[in-house]
Design a protein around this motif. Structure first.
Motif, short mmCIF file in Angstrom:
data_model
loop_
_atom_site.label_atom_id
_atom_site.label_comp_id
_atom_site.label_asym_id
_atom_site.label_seq_id
_atom_site.Cartn_x
_atom_site.Cartn_y
_atom_site.Cartn_z
N ASN A 60 0.82 -1.22 0.00
CA ASN A 60 0.00 0.00 0.00
C ASN A 60 0.85 1.26 0.00
OD1 ASN A 60 0.63 -0.95 2.68
ND2 ASN A 60 -0.66 0.67 3.48
N HIS A 61 2.13 1.14 0.32
CA HIS A 61 3.00 2.32 0.28
C HIS A 61 3.72 2.45 -1.05
CE1 HIS A 61 2.84 3.87 4.44
NE2 HIS A 61 2.38 2.66 4.68
N SER A 79 -9.36 -3.15 -6.49
CA SER A 79 -10.56 -3.90 -6.20
C SER A 79 -10.28 -5.41 -6.23
CB SER A 79 -11.62 -3.55 -7.24
OG SER A 79 -12.75 -4.35 -7.06
N THR A 121 -12.68 -7.49 -6.54
CA THR A 121 -13.64 -8.01 -7.52
C THR A 121 -13.22 -7.55 -8.92
OG1 THR A 121 -14.99 -6.06 -7.15
CG2 THR A 121 -15.55 -8.02 -5.88
N GLU A 144 -13.34 -10.83 1.84
CA GLU A 144 -14.63 -11.44 1.46
C GLU A 144 -14.59 -11.97 0.02
OE1 GLU A 144 -17.37 -11.83 3.46
OE2 GLU A 144 -15.98 -11.18 5.04
N GLY A 152 -0.07 5.71 2.71
CA GLY A 152 -0.23 4.27 2.50
C GLY A 152 -1.64 3.86 2.12
N LYS A 153 -2.56 4.84 2.10
CA LYS A 153 -3.91 4.51 1.65
C LYS A 153 -4.23 5.39 0.45
CE LYS A 153 -5.94 2.88 5.93
NZ LYS A 153 -6.30 3.42 7.23
N TYR A 184 -11.18 1.87 -5.26
CA TYR A 184 -11.40 0.43 -5.29
C TYR A 184 -12.23 -0.15 -4.14
CZ TYR A 184 -7.82 -0.75 -1.83
OH TYR A 184 -7.12 -0.87 -0.69
N PRO A 185 -12.08 0.35 -2.88
CA PRO A 185 -12.92 -0.25 -1.84
C PRO A 185 -14.41 -0.04 -2.12
CG PRO A 185 -11.14 1.01 -0.86
CD PRO A 185 -11.16 1.36 -2.32
N ARG A 241 -15.74 -0.06 -5.03
CA ARG A 241 -16.13 -1.06 -6.03
C ARG A 241 -16.42 -2.40 -5.34
NH1 ARG A 241 -11.31 0.29 -10.14
NH2 ARG A 241 -11.60 -1.81 -10.92
N ASP A 242 -15.54 -2.74 -4.38
CA ASP A 242 -15.76 -3.99 -3.65
C ASP A 242 -17.05 -3.93 -2.84
OD1 ASP A 242 -13.54 -5.04 -4.74
OD2 ASP A 242 -12.29 -4.94 -2.95
N ASN A 269 -19.88 -4.57 -5.29
CA ASN A 269 -19.88 -5.95 -5.78
C ASN A 269 -20.28 -6.95 -4.69
OD1 ASN A 269 -19.21 -5.92 -8.55
ND2 ASN A 269 -17.15 -5.25 -8.02
N LEU A 270 -19.68 -6.76 -3.50
CA LEU A 270 -19.96 -7.73 -2.44
C LEU A 270 -21.40 -7.62 -1.95
CD1 LEU A 270 -16.61 -7.51 -0.46
CD2 LEU A 270 -17.50 -9.52 -1.66
N ARG A 318 -23.66 -9.19 -4.52
CA ARG A 318 -23.52 -10.65 -4.50
C ARG A 318 -24.47 -11.29 -3.48
NH1 ARG A 318 -17.30 -12.06 -5.23
NH2 ARG A 318 -17.62 -10.82 -7.12
N THR A 340 -17.30 -4.92 -14.34
CA THR A 340 -16.47 -3.82 -13.85
C THR A 340 -16.94 -2.50 -14.44
OG1 THR A 340 -14.65 -5.36 -13.76
CG2 THR A 340 -14.09 -3.03 -13.62
N LEU A 382 -19.51 -6.65 4.07
CA LEU A 382 -18.55 -7.39 4.89
C LEU A 382 -19.20 -8.21 5.99
CD1 LEU A 382 -15.92 -4.52 5.25
CD2 LEU A 382 -15.99 -6.31 3.52
N SER A 438 -18.34 -8.22 10.48
CA SER A 438 -17.10 -7.47 10.71
C SER A 438 -17.20 -6.03 10.20
CB SER A 438 -15.91 -8.18 10.07
OG SER A 438 -16.06 -8.19 8.66
#
Ligand SMILES: [Fe+2]
Lengths: 431, 328
Positions: free
Chosen positions: A241-242, A283, A285, A326, B132-133, B212-213, B215-216, B219-220, B223, B231, B279, B282
């Protein structure tokens, strides 16, 4: 008299080899090693002198590899000379010559420092080799603008290996002195046990992926993983991630696919083992999931040992679970991945075998989480999958993991920078 | 009503914020501080510049010593930072619970809330520094709704009457006194809207970029009800969602439209709850920690509603010129 000397020699040689075999299980203490000596091995990045060499493998480890290096000056031709015999650097005598398919200047820091502190950007050169002979030592010399490196060598994996040994680690993003020491330890381990094939890196090479100066340090320090006999250790790299920004692709030669670079790929070792490298920065997915499904379907039946490698831990010892958990885990479980190689948490972890979010002897063991230099965090002791009473292991400290496998069993050792083996785990191959 | 909502959301949010601090990898401030101690212990600056000199050939390895010494001092400092962070975790829980019960002016609780608010802001800046994010540089803006909550409640607890007996004519609630406090209402309203808009703006921007999170999450969640999107369609959805977020942010800022606020509230709750739909269990704390995203709009709705209703009942609208505070 002559006979006696020969016998004596033989005896000494065999005694030595027995001793070295015994030693192969012992690791030196590199935690306090004199860095002055270690750093003397770093090549000055100047002119057209090839420096910062590294080898990456993204495909069949028996027949392909990409040899990369940097030069400060971009000018001239950049050519890799290689062959199966050492030539002592005589370029004429090499069997093959490969011009670098890709060369270019590294992308500079996004934020310029103060005026006058401008860093001179070096250039990367990538020679992608294919059609190599399996189980073969290749000797090579990198030549940039007429300036040759010394002669190095590396080994391709056997086509159908009986045994495979690799080192796994991650997170070398800070702790410059520790990073040098760990790299030195890796070189020493390979000198001690030449059967070690390469290094699987779980990502977070540097603190800020957009910082050229940080990558520059990392790249030069990576030279320290080369043995004193000039053997370069191949790498299978995952993106952390870095490691955001252009430089990751420039350093490890990821080619643009359309307008995007794709960082997930497979590395195979005949029918003995396969590593599916994933990217936890995108992603889970979509295209990546399709890739994962296809890879698992293709590689599971033909691999005794199936690994996945990626940065963010899906069963973390410190952090919380990422969204990709997941997505990935159901596929891992469906296709019976053996070991998942993780990083990012900055600790030492080996989970219990997990299936359906429960301990299950048929499950997947998740190991990691990165200690190639970065400061270590204290892992949580209250998570069911890292419970030592259930057979899991957690700890902290700079370390590497050594994975040794044959057709029956796999052994994982967590080796500290001090040489202490803190965890040893053996798993039988799946029926 | 709006005040109860405010304190309830602050409580939920603070409890959810305590979870990663006490049971996961600590706060961003903790990570920032421990990293600094690590780096100073490893003399990272010196090491980096020495190494740079060695690589450039301007100095030899023997001329530069880059050694780190581990001192007991550093170890204990790390321990101290860990203890402080744990302390913050418990502190958040205590303040969260206190927030639920205080219904009158309380300098003590207000100052505790101000500390918590300051901590939230500092923590979001630590996230920016830690990096880092994806888009970590925008963290302070994307978490603005979350960060402003303790400040809003603190503000309320500072202006409430000292005891519940202070009442206006035909008033029944301690909050009625606030209806004349135009300065408070204005500050409260503007701070809340600014923070809300900031959060929606950044989320909208990330969505447009196809973060991207997100998108997940789509999608999740899809589902779970047996849907599968390509996509491309997810990216289109995110573009639509993103531009909608940006528009909502703009409208929240320039109008006091109840319609917009209802929309914002529902959308804020839906997106926060998508953590759970994607999720499962969690994701519960990830949802609760985002209570402010929808909650803040709800609070504003309740505030405007209360202002109109009580204002009319108290016939204030004639007596007090509501130049600066005027629900549309
Ligand atoms: Fe990481």
């Amino acid at each position: 008299m002559k006979m006696k000397t020969t016998t004596f020699r033989l005896l000494t040689v065999s005694l030595c080899s027995i001793a070295s075999l015994a030693l192969a299980d012992e690791y030196g203490d590199y935690s306090e090693i004199d860095l002055e000596k270690v750093h003397q091995r770093i090549t000055t990045l100047s002119g057209s002198t090839p420096a910062q060499w590294r080898i990456t493998v993204k495909g069949d480890a028996a027949t392909s590899a990409t040899v990369s290096w940097s030069t400060l000056e971009p000018e001239g031709e950049h050519v890799l000379y290689y062959g199966r015999k050492p030539t002592g650097g005589d370029l004429e005598k090499y069997d093959h010559k490969q011009e670098c398919q890709r060369s270019g200047q590294y992308t500079g820091d996004s934020k310029k420092k103060k005026e006058g502190e401008k860093i001179e950007l070096a250039s990367y050169h990538h020679a992608a080799l294919s059609g190599l002979e399996p189980d073969t030592t290749y000797y090579l010399t990198m030549v940039s603008n007429g300036v040759a490196s010394r002669e190095f060598h590396f080994r391709t994996a056997p086509a159908e290996p009986e045994q495979l040994i690799f080192i796994h680690g991650g997170d070398s993003r800070s702790g410059i002195t520790a990073r040098s020491r760990v790299n030195h330890m890796i070189a020493q381990m390979i000198e001690q046990n030449p059967e070690i094939w390469g290094l699987v890196h779980g990502g977070d090479y540097v603190g800020s992926g957009k910082s050229y100066s940080q990558w520059k340090a990392w790249l030069s320090q990576h030279e320290l993983t080369t043995t004193r006999q000039n053997r370069i250790v191949p790498m299978v790299v995952a993106k952390g991630n870095h490691d955001g920004g252009q430089l990751y692709g420039e350093v490890f030669d990821f080619i643009e696919d359309g307008d995007k670079q794709v960082y997930y790929y497979n590395t195979t070792f005949g029918d003995l083992a396969s590593i599916i490298t994933l990217d936890t920065n995108i992603s889970g997915t979509g295209a990546q999931e399709e890739f994962l499904k296809a890879s698992l379907e293709k590689l599971r039946p033909k691999s005794k040992w199936l690994f996945t490698s990626y940065h963010r831990p899906l069963y973390p010892a410190v952090k919380s679970m990422p969204s990709q958990k997941e997505v990935f885990v159901p596929h891992f479980e469906k296709h019976n991945v053996d070991i998942a190689l993780e990083a990012d948490g900055h600790n030492i972890k080996r989970t219990v075998p997990i299936r359906d979010d429960k301990k299950d002897p048929t499950g997947i063991v998740y190991i990691g989480e990165g200690g190639l230099g970065v400061g270590q965090r204290t892992p949580k002791t209250d998570r069911w999958y890292t419970d030592s009473k259930e057979g899991a292991f957690i700890g902290k400290g700079h370390h590497v993991m050594l994975l040794t496998m044959d057709r029956d069993k796999l052994q994982i050792k967590s080796i500290m920078l001090t040489g202490d083996v803190v965890d040893e785990y053996v798993q039988k191959v799946r029926k | 009503m709006w005040a109860i909502l405010l304190s309830a959301i602050v409580a939920i949010q603070l409890l959810a914020m305590a979870k990663p601090i006490l049971w996961e990898d600590g706060s961003d401030l903790y990570r920032y501080a421990t990293k600094q101690v690590d780096l100073s212990q490893a003399k990272e600056d010196v090491a980096a510049s020495s190494l740079e000199a060695i690589i450039n050939g301007t100095a030899t390895a023997s001329e530069l010593s880059i050694e780190s010494e581990k001192t007991a001092d550093d170890q204990s400092r790390q321990q101290l930072i860990l203890r402080i962070d744990r302390g913050v975790g418990y502190f958040l829980i205590v303040v969260g619970i206190l927030a639920l019960f205080v219904r009158r002016r309380s300098l003590v609780v207000a100052s505790l809330l101000l500390i918590v608010g300051g901590w939230c802001v500092a923590d979001s800046f630590a996230a920016l520094l830690n990096g880092g994010k994806a888009y970590s540089g925008l963290t302070p803006c994307s978490l603005a709704a979350r960060s402003v909550m303790p400040f809003l409640l603190a503000l309320l607890l500072l202006v409430l009457p000292k005891s519940a007996s202070t009442k206006l004519e035909n008033g029944s609630s301690v909050f009625d006194s606030l209806i004349r406090n135009r300065r408070f209402l204005n500050v409260f309203d503007i701070a809340a809207r600014l923070a809300l808009a900031s959060t929606f703006l950044v989320h909208g921007y990330k969505a447009v970029q196809g973060h991207y999170p997100f998108r997940d999450l789509i999608n999740l969640s899809a589902r779970r009800i047996g849907l599968e999107f390509s996509t491309d369609s997810v990216l289109i959805m995110l573009k639509v969602i993103g531009y909608q977020d940006i528009l909502l942010a703009v409208f929240v800022l320039i109008t006091r439209s109840k319609f917009i606020l209802y929309w914002t509230a529902i959308w804020g709750c839906v997106t926060a709850f998508s953590r759970v739909t994607a999720l499962g269990f969690s994701g519960v704390d990830l949802w609760l920690v985002r209570s402010a995203n929808g909650g803040l709009a709800l609070i504003l709705i309740a505030l405007y509603w209360w202002f109109e209703k009580r204002g009319n009942e108290l016939k204030l609208s004639q007596k007090v010129p509501l130049m600066t505070y005027k629900p549309l």
